[in-house]
Motif scaffolding. Structure first.
Motif, mmCIF file in Angstrom:
data_model
loop_
_atom_site.group_PDB
_atom_site.id
_atom_site.type_symbol
_atom_site.label_atom_id
_atom_site.label_comp_id
_atom_site.label_asym_id
_atom_site.label_seq_id
_atom_site.Cartn_x
_atom_site.Cartn_y
_atom_site.Cartn_z
ATOM 1 N N GLY A 161 75.459 52.610 107.584
ATOM 2 C CA GLY A 161 76.252 52.120 106.495
ATOM 3 C C GLY A 161 77.181 51.157 106.088
ATOM 4 O O GLY A 161 77.542 51.050 104.674
ATOM 5 N N ILE A 162 77.595 50.253 106.696
ATOM 6 C CA ILE A 162 78.613 49.690 105.989
ATOM 7 C C ILE A 162 78.286 48.127 105.752
ATOM 8 O O ILE A 162 78.882 47.058 105.640
ATOM 9 C CB ILE A 162 79.783 49.463 107.348
ATOM 10 N N ASN A 163 76.903 47.663 106.009
ATOM 11 C CA ASN A 163 76.440 46.478 105.476
ATOM 12 C C ASN A 163 75.527 46.568 104.573
ATOM 13 O O ASN A 163 73.988 47.683 105.024
ATOM 14 C CB ASN A 163 76.104 45.841 106.199
ATOM 15 N N THR A 164 74.149 45.540 104.105
ATOM 16 C CA THR A 164 73.412 45.529 103.360
ATOM 17 C C THR A 164 72.045 44.927 104.212
ATOM 18 O O THR A 164 72.324 44.303 105.533
ATOM 19 C CB THR A 164 73.047 44.219 102.154
ATOM 20 N N MET A 165 71.290 45.126 103.672
ATOM 21 C CA MET A 165 69.649 44.195 104.498
ATOM 22 C C MET A 165 69.805 43.426 104.069
ATOM 23 O O MET A 165 69.821 42.570 102.860
ATOM 24 C CB MET A 165 68.258 45.425 103.698
ATOM 25 N N VAL A 166 70.096 42.423 105.167
ATOM 26 C CA VAL A 166 69.770 41.225 104.724
ATOM 27 C C VAL A 166 68.940 39.784 104.628
ATOM 28 O O VAL A 166 67.792 39.844 105.626
ATOM 29 C CB VAL A 166 71.012 39.821 105.431
ATOM 30 N N SER A 167 68.371 39.671 103.149
ATOM 31 C CA SER A 167 67.041 38.704 103.756
ATOM 32 C C SER A 167 67.525 37.725 103.974
ATOM 33 O O SER A 167 67.793 37.317 102.893
ATOM 34 C CB SER A 167 66.059 39.051 101.642
ATOM 35 N N ALA A 168 67.662 36.996 104.306
ATOM 36 C CA ALA A 168 67.740 35.597 105.264
ATOM 37 C C ALA A 168 66.951 34.047 105.029
ATOM 38 O O ALA A 168 67.310 33.510 104.420
ATOM 39 C CB ALA A 168 68.012 35.604 106.698
ATOM 40 N N ALA A 169 65.367 34.568 104.327
ATOM 41 C CA ALA A 169 65.017 33.528 103.695
ATOM 42 C C ALA A 169 63.895 33.996 103.171
ATOM 43 O O ALA A 169 63.144 34.944 102.691
ATOM 44 C CB ALA A 169 64.454 32.736 104.479
ATOM 45 N N ASN A 170 64.067 33.266 101.593
ATOM 46 C CA ASN A 170 62.747 33.994 100.428
ATOM 47 C C ASN A 170 63.199 32.613 99.175
ATOM 48 O O ASN A 170 62.360 32.397 97.796
ATOM 49 C CB ASN A 170 64.331 35.147 99.446
ATOM 50 N N LEU A 171 62.573 32.019 100.032
ATOM 51 C CA LEU A 171 61.959 30.362 99.218
ATOM 52 C C LEU A 171 60.170 30.631 99.287
ATOM 53 O O LEU A 171 59.556 31.579 100.089
ATOM 54 C CB LEU A 171 61.943 29.149 100.075
#
Length: 282
Positions: A161-171
């Motif tokens: 619970g100390i990090n967000t979900m990282v969406s690394a590429a959204n092009l």
């Protein structure tokens, strides 16, 4: 078999041993102040400002009613969805313009060079093509050493619970998205490693700071401008900064760091895009 404390200390000290390319402190006190303010200003127009915005971002995320681990941090987003050519222009501008800070850092290193150094800044910090094979091998090795544990730590940080979900590429799925993600990865690597390591290590050493202070402070700043991802991104990038800082002090070359960083980001950006296209969520 355990290593005696004195032997471990000796090996660590050996990593920070003086070199003929070790920047010597500037003698004049006024010059000290000038170089420190110069470093502050370079950070202010580049990654230092990113650190400020990252702190504001994590405060904003923590004050939402949704837990941090259930939030998503989106990166590499389309600027003008549905208009691919204008979007491409935005993406290229976002890649090229930050490199002005890299050029500025190298320019300033050329104007106030370390004593007894008669080479251009790029060669002094190891941003050149003199050792392509060794730089590539070192970069690959560093990417493996940092990347595999880093991915495991990301999942752990998200799970506790100390990090967000990282969406690394959204092009958007257009023909140029892959090359743009690769260019973005290279831009990130050049900006962070040239400014945070090549430039700041040189300047801070010229003002008389010790190697442990230089390496530690640079790593702390690196972690801070990744706070927008969460505390996992903060801690993981501090560790990355410490490792890359030690490697730079040992080799006096920033190019392996650029190779390592670029490879990590390429795998993250392009790999995320491929997995998302196949319906895999990470």
């Amino acid at each position: 078999m355990s290593i005696p404390a004195t032997a471990a200390h000796g090996r660590f000290a050996g990593l920070l041993a003086p070199s003929e390319r070790d920047p010597e402190p500037v003698a004049d006190l006024a010059a000290h102040r000038g170089l420190r303010w110069e470093a502050v200003l370079v950070l202010g127009v580049s990654l230092g400002s990113s650190a400020v915005y990252a702190v504001l971002s994590i405060i904003e995320k923590l004050t939402r009613p949704v837990p941090l681990s259930q939030q998503t941090t989106a990166m590499n987003e389309s600027a003008t969805p549905g208009r691919p050519w204008l979007d491409l222009a935005y993406q290229l501008a976002g890649i090229v313009l930050p490199l002005a800070a890299v050029a500025l850092a190298l320019y300033l290193l050329n104007t106030v060079r370390p004593p007894a150094v008669d080479v251009r800044a790029g060669r002094f910090v190891g941003l050149d093509r003199r050792e392509p094979g060794r730089d590539l091998l070192r970069g690959l090795g560093l990417a493996a050493v940092i990347g595999i544990p880093g991915l495991a730590f990301y999942f752990l940080a998200k799970a506790i619970g100390i990090n967000t979900m990282v969406s690394a590429a959204n092009l958007e799925p257009v023909w140029w998205s892959g090359p743009v993600l690769v260019l973005a990865a290279v831009e990130n690597a050049l900006l962070e490693e040239v400014v945070m390591v090549g430039y700041l290590f040189t300047r801070w050493r010229q003002t008389g700071w010790s190697w442990p202070l230089v390496i530690g402070l640079s790593a702390l700043v690196r972690g801070t401008y990744h706070l927008y991802q969460g505390f996992g991104g903060f801690a993981g990038n501090i560790v990355m900064g410490l490792v890359l800082g030690l490697v730079f002090v040992r080799t006096r070359r920033v190019m392996p760091l650029v190779v390592c960083h670029a490879l990590l980001d390429i795998v993250a950006f392009v790999g995320y895009t491929v997995l998302r296209a196949r319906g895999v969520t990470i």
